[in-house]
Design a protein around this motif. Structure first.
Motif, PDB file in Angstrom:
ATOM      1  N   LYS A   1      49.441  66.744 129.135  1.00 54.96           N
ATOM      2  CA  LYS A   1      49.662  66.232 130.490  1.00 54.96           C
ATOM      3  C   LYS A   1      50.776  65.191 130.456  1.00 54.96           C
ATOM      4  N   ASP A   2      51.392  64.986 131.601  1.00 57.30           N
ATOM      5  CA  ASP A   2      52.389  63.923 131.724  1.00 57.30           C
ATOM      6  C   ASP A   2      51.726  62.546 131.636  1.00 57.30           C
ATOM      7  N   HIS A   3      50.516  62.446 132.195  1.00 59.41           N
ATOM      8  CA  HIS A   3      49.786  61.177 132.200  1.00 59.41           C
ATOM      9  C   HIS A   3      48.343  61.438 131.793  1.00 59.41           C
ATOM     10  N   PRO A   4      47.870  60.777 130.726  1.00 63.65           N
ATOM     11  CA  PRO A   4      46.477  61.000 130.318  1.00 63.65           C
ATOM     12  C   PRO A   4      45.482  60.476 131.344  1.00 63.65           C
ATOM     13  N   GLY A   5      44.318  61.076 131.346  1.00 67.10           N
ATOM     14  CA  GLY A   5      43.244  60.661 132.254  1.00 67.10           C
ATOM     15  C   GLY A   5      42.421  61.857 132.649  1.00 67.10           C
ATOM     16  N   PRO A   6      41.309  61.630 133.329  1.00 66.37           N
ATOM     17  CA  PRO A   6      40.439  62.741 133.720  1.00 66.37           C
ATOM     18  C   PRO A   6      41.163  63.727 134.630  1.00 66.37           C
ATOM     19  N   SER A   7      40.845  64.996 134.459  1.00 69.78           N
ATOM     20  CA  SER A   7      41.531  66.033 135.229  1.00 69.78           C
ATOM     21  C   SER A   7      40.878  66.319 136.573  1.00 69.78           C
ATOM     22  N   ASP A   8      39.617  65.961 136.728  1.00 70.72           N
ATOM     23  CA  ASP A   8      38.913  66.178 137.996  1.00 70.72           C
ATOM     24  C   ASP A   8      37.707  65.250 138.040  1.00 70.72           C
ATOM     25  N   GLN A   9      36.975  65.290 139.131  1.00 70.56           N
ATOM     26  CA  GLN A   9      35.833  64.390 139.294  1.00 70.56           C
ATOM     27  C   GLN A   9      34.778  64.609 138.216  1.00 70.56           C
ATOM     28  N   GLN A  10      34.583  65.849 137.783  1.00 74.07           N
ATOM     29  CA  GLN A  10      33.598  66.131 136.742  1.00 74.07           C
ATOM     30  C   GLN A  10      34.035  65.492 135.423  1.00 74.07           C
ATOM     31  N   ALA A  11      35.293  65.624 135.065  1.00 77.88           N
ATOM     32  CA  ALA A  11      35.797  65.065 133.809  1.00 77.88           C
ATOM     33  C   ALA A  11      35.771  63.534 133.831  1.00 77.88           C
ATOM     34  N   LYS A  12      35.820  62.964 135.024  1.00 80.43           N
ATOM     35  CA  LYS A  12      35.774  61.516 135.163  1.00 80.43           C
ATOM     36  C   LYS A  12      34.418  60.982 134.709  1.00 80.43           C
ATOM     37  N   GLY A  13      33.367  61.803 134.868  1.00 78.40           N
ATOM     38  CA  GLY A  13      32.034  61.417 134.424  1.00 78.40           C
ATOM     39  C   GLY A  13      31.331  60.534 135.419  1.00 78.40           C
ATOM     40  N   GLY A  14      30.324  59.834 134.932  1.00 79.37           N
ATOM     41  CA  GLY A  14      29.552  58.942 135.794  1.00 79.37           C
ATOM     42  C   GLY A  14      28.471  59.681 136.557  1.00 79.37           C
TER      43      GLY A  14
END
Length: 138
Positions: free
Chosen positions: A69-82
């Motif tokens: 990816k150009d910028h690291p981080g979660p790809s969607d709400q599911q990957a964001k967790g919580g």
């Protein structure tokens, strides 16, 4: 089954097909996260999910492989967790990317009608195109 050898390098023969076609960094990210989770939880399915979750923070699925990816981080709400982490994923599509980036991916994957799609439609269309490419390559 461990995805890395004794030296910590990914065992290509043990990786999912989309990762076999991906770069070294994607393979290492998945394999190391998978093996750590397998050791921690003792559950192959959970280890597999953890491996993909780690991968989706640094890579996105493009066709039948994973690209950085150009910028690291979660790809969607599911990957964001919580809370409410039982949501469906976007299959490796970076739903947090710009509409322009998603349009470029759709163009690369030859998605018809992409110029008239909104961002949500582009995410879904890229996911479908990725799934199609993965099926074709098996």
């Amino acid at each position: 089954m461990p995805k890395t050898d004794k030296s910590g390098k990914p065992k290509k023969s043990e990786l999912p097909s989309t990762l076999k076609k991906s770069g070294k960094k994607a393979q290492e990210t998945f394999a190391k996260a998978h093996d750590s989770a397998a050791k921690t939880y003792g559950d192959e399915e959970r280890a597999h999910r953890v491996g993909y979750s780690a991968l989706k923070h640094t890579h996105e699925k493009v066709g039948d492989h994973w690209e950085p990816k150009d910028h690291p981080g979660p790809s969607d709400q599911q990957a964001k967790g919580g809370k409410d982490t039982a949501r469906p994923t976007k299959g490796g599509v970076d739903a947090n990317a710009s509409k322009e980036h998603l349009y470029d991916l759709a163009k690369k994957l030859d998605v018809p009608g992409r110029s008239k799609m909104n961002k949500t439609e582009l995410v879904d269309a890229v996911k479908k195109a990725n799934d199609r490419e993965t099926r074709k390559s098996r």
